[in-house]
Enzyme design. Structure first.
Site, PDB file in Angstrom:
ATOM      1  N   ASP A 174      -7.843   0.687 -17.920  1.00 60.15           N
ATOM      2  CA  ASP A 174      -6.464   0.437 -17.521  1.00 60.15           C
ATOM      3  C   ASP A 174      -5.622   1.463 -18.276  1.00 60.15           C
ATOM      4  O   ASP A 174      -5.846   1.679 -19.468  1.00 60.15           O
ATOM      5  CB  ASP A 174      -6.050  -1.003 -17.934  1.00 60.15           C
ATOM      6  CG  ASP A 174      -4.738  -1.445 -17.288  1.00 60.15           C
ATOM      7  OD1 ASP A 174      -3.748  -0.701 -17.409  1.00 60.15           O
ATOM      8  OD2 ASP A 174      -4.713  -2.518 -16.672  1.00 60.15           O
ATOM      9  N   PRO A 206      -3.307  -2.476  -8.849  1.00 57.54           N
ATOM     10  CA  PRO A 206      -2.515  -2.492  -7.611  1.00 57.54           C
ATOM     11  C   PRO A 206      -2.861  -1.298  -6.727  1.00 57.54           C
ATOM     12  O   PRO A 206      -3.442  -0.319  -7.206  1.00 57.54           O
ATOM     13  CB  PRO A 206      -1.073  -2.396  -8.115  1.00 57.54           C
ATOM     14  CG  PRO A 206      -1.173  -1.777  -9.464  1.00 57.54           C
ATOM     15  CD  PRO A 206      -2.513  -2.097 -10.025  1.00 57.54           C
ATOM     16  N   ARG A 234      -6.568  -5.037  -3.260  1.00 57.93           N
ATOM     17  CA  ARG A 234      -6.014  -4.531  -2.008  1.00 57.93           C
ATOM     18  C   ARG A 234      -7.071  -3.665  -1.360  1.00 57.93           C
ATOM     19  O   ARG A 234      -7.751  -2.879  -2.031  1.00 57.93           O
ATOM     20  CB  ARG A 234      -4.741  -3.698  -2.253  1.00 57.93           C
ATOM     21  CG  ARG A 234      -3.505  -4.525  -2.564  1.00 57.93           C
ATOM     22  CD  ARG A 234      -3.025  -5.326  -1.348  1.00 57.93           C
ATOM     23  NE  ARG A 234      -1.857  -6.152  -1.624  1.00 57.93           N
ATOM     24  CZ  ARG A 234      -1.896  -7.430  -1.987  1.00 57.93           C
ATOM     25  NH1 ARG A 234      -3.048  -8.052  -2.146  1.00 57.93           N
ATOM     26  NH2 ARG A 234      -0.773  -8.098  -2.202  1.00 57.93           N
ATOM     27  N   ASP A 258     -12.460  -9.407  -0.521  1.00 59.20           N
ATOM     28  CA  ASP A 258     -11.519 -10.388   0.033  1.00 59.20           C
ATOM     29  C   ASP A 258     -10.397  -9.656   0.762  1.00 59.20           C
ATOM     30  O   ASP A 258      -9.513 -10.291   1.328  1.00 59.20           O
ATOM     31  CB  ASP A 258     -10.946 -11.234  -1.116  1.00 59.20           C
ATOM     32  CG  ASP A 258     -10.038 -12.357  -0.622  1.00 59.20           C
ATOM     33  OD1 ASP A 258     -10.488 -13.118   0.264  1.00 59.20           O
ATOM     34  OD2 ASP A 258      -8.888 -12.455  -1.089  1.00 59.20           O
ATOM     35  N   GLU A 263      -6.990  -4.586   7.246  1.00 55.60           N
ATOM     36  CA  GLU A 263      -7.026  -6.038   7.471  1.00 55.60           C
ATOM     37  C   GLU A 263      -5.842  -6.561   8.285  1.00 55.60           C
ATOM     38  O   GLU A 263      -5.929  -7.637   8.887  1.00 55.60           O
ATOM     39  CB  GLU A 263      -7.105  -6.793   6.139  1.00 55.60           C
ATOM     40  CG  GLU A 263      -5.816  -6.737   5.316  1.00 55.60           C
ATOM     41  CD  GLU A 263      -5.908  -7.533   4.026  1.00 55.60           C
ATOM     42  OE1 GLU A 263      -6.919  -7.406   3.325  1.00 55.60           O
ATOM     43  OE2 GLU A 263      -4.947  -8.271   3.720  1.00 55.60           O
ATOM     44  N   HIS A 295      -8.922 -12.487   2.785  1.00 56.32           N
ATOM     45  CA  HIS A 295      -7.722 -12.544   1.932  1.00 56.32           C
ATOM     46  C   HIS A 295      -7.341 -13.988   1.598  1.00 56.32           C
ATOM     47  O   HIS A 295      -6.226 -14.431   1.855  1.00 56.32           O
ATOM     48  CB  HIS A 295      -6.546 -11.812   2.597  1.00 56.32           C
ATOM     49  CG  HIS A 295      -5.618 -11.214   1.575  1.00 56.32           C
ATOM     50  ND1 HIS A 295      -5.129  -9.929   1.659  1.00 56.32           N
ATOM     51  CD2 HIS A 295      -5.107 -11.731   0.430  1.00 56.32           C
ATOM     52  CE1 HIS A 295      -4.344  -9.690   0.621  1.00 56.32           C
ATOM     53  NE2 HIS A 295      -4.319 -10.782  -0.142  1.00 56.32           N
TER      54      HIS A 295
END
Ligand code: NAD
Length: 330
Positions: A174, A206, A234, A258, A263, A295
């Site tokens: 990170d 993100p 995402r 997910d 999508e 999702h």
């Protein structure tokens, strides 16, 4: 305040109505996504509420502003679907729900890891079919494995805690390392080292221009052979075509997602009676070592309550001219 609430399902309405018993706004629900074709429905609404796959690009924002909209209340944490520069130019303020239940998403991440590793969907289907053979269902102990967490914000930090609880060695990367994640057992390293050393890689950063296709051909080359990749963040973080190549070659061991980069045309709809036209997505579904959920990582009672309460609190603050604590700006 009158609020046009887009992309609402029955479960959203239950929780929004409950929160609104206190807040007292006039909520008008639309099942449709908010996009160029539906933005006219928001005409005359000072506030609009939108969800992850609504499209708040320049054209839609201009249409909303012309119709009198001054507030966009996102019922999600991510805001990559909003053109913030245009919103600012139009004087449309944007709020989000920065954290509703990091546990919901983190626990779904673990659910994908366990379900893939222990072949739960295949095993359950076999048992229903009276097939009690165990061939092809061998998994591995999470204990002692190396798990790499990409992005240790609100959700990633909970994932670190859960993986550490299984006895994993947890690596993290990170640009802003967190003391909390370190205290929970994560060791920060570069993305290159994380990809090379992890048996499981899970994405919790993100989607931005910098992270778009973070997992591309180059990253997959660095990934340890046979590793598991999980994405509950995402879809655009993974170059799906690149993932398919490494699934075919066997370099990528398993994939649990997910979210999917295209999508918006699929998720949250019942398309069971139609022919799905997205060739990349349908190819993905042919792999026995790929698990896709649509999702739903956020979908817990606690999260839906928190989303509804925070969203309506932002609308109330806007109506009262109070500071918007959850405002998103460029
Ligand atoms: P957050 O902002 O709290 O944390 C994101 C972290 O990612 C930050 O610490 C940031 O520094 C880090 N980061 C940014 N760029 C990075 C990079 N290139 N490499 C590594 N780390 C990087 O966000 P959050 O609330 O933890 O949410 C994480 C993701 O989960 C978001 O994309 C959000 O949209 C997604 N999400 C998905 C669902 C779902 O239902 N599937 C629900 C909620 C949130």
């Amino acid at each position: 305040m009158r609020v046009a609430v887009f992309s609402t399902r029955q479960y959203d309405r239950v929780h929004l109505d409950r929160a609104n018993a206190q807040a007292g706004h006039a909520l008008i629900y639309f099942e449709h996504h908010l996009d160029a074709a539906t933005s006219q429905l928001a005409g005359g609404f000072e506030a609009v509420s939108a969800f992850v796959n609504d499209r708040l690009d320049a054209a839609v924002l201009r249409q909303l502003a012309e119709g009198g909209t001054r507030l966009v209340a996102l019922r999600c944490a991510g805001f990559n679907q909003v053109d913030l520069a245009v919103a600012a130019e139009l004087g449309v303020r944007v709020v989000r729900v920065p954290a509703y239940s990091p546990y919901a998403v983190a626990e779904h991440t673990i659910a994908l890891i366990l379900a893939l590793n222990r072949h739960i969907p295949r095993a359950a289907a076999r048992v229903r079919d009276g097939n009690f053979a165990l061939d092809g269902l061998v998994g591995f102990d999470l204990y002692g494995k190396t798990a790499g967490v990409v992005g240790t914000g609100t959700i990633g930090t909970v994932v670190v805690r859960l993986l550490h609880g299984f006895g994993c060695r947890v690596l993290a990367c990170d640009p802003f390392p967190s003391a909390a994640a370190t205290a929970l057992g994560a060791t920060y390293t570069s993305i290159e080292t994380l990809l090379a050393e992890s048996d499981i890689v899970t994405l919790h950063c993100p989607l931005t221009p910098d992270t778009h296709h973070l997992m591309n051909d180059d990253a997959f080359r660095l990934l340890r052979k046979g590793a598991m990749l999980i994405n509950t963040s995402r879809g655009g973080l993974i170059d799906t075509r690149a993932a398919i190549k490494v699934l075919k070659s066997g370099h990528l061991g398993t994939l649990g997602i997910d979210v999917y980069e295209e999508e918006a045309a699929l998720f949250f709809e019942d398309l069971s009676g139609t022919v799905i036209q997205d060739y990349v997505f349908t190819r993905l579904l042919t792999f026995p070592n790929v698990l896709v959920t649509a999702h739903q990582a956020f979908l817990t009672t606690e999260a839906l309550d928190a989303i509804a309460e925070t969203t309506l609190a932002s609308v109330s603050a806007f109506a009262a001219g109070e500071p918007l604590v959850n405002e998103v700006r460029l």
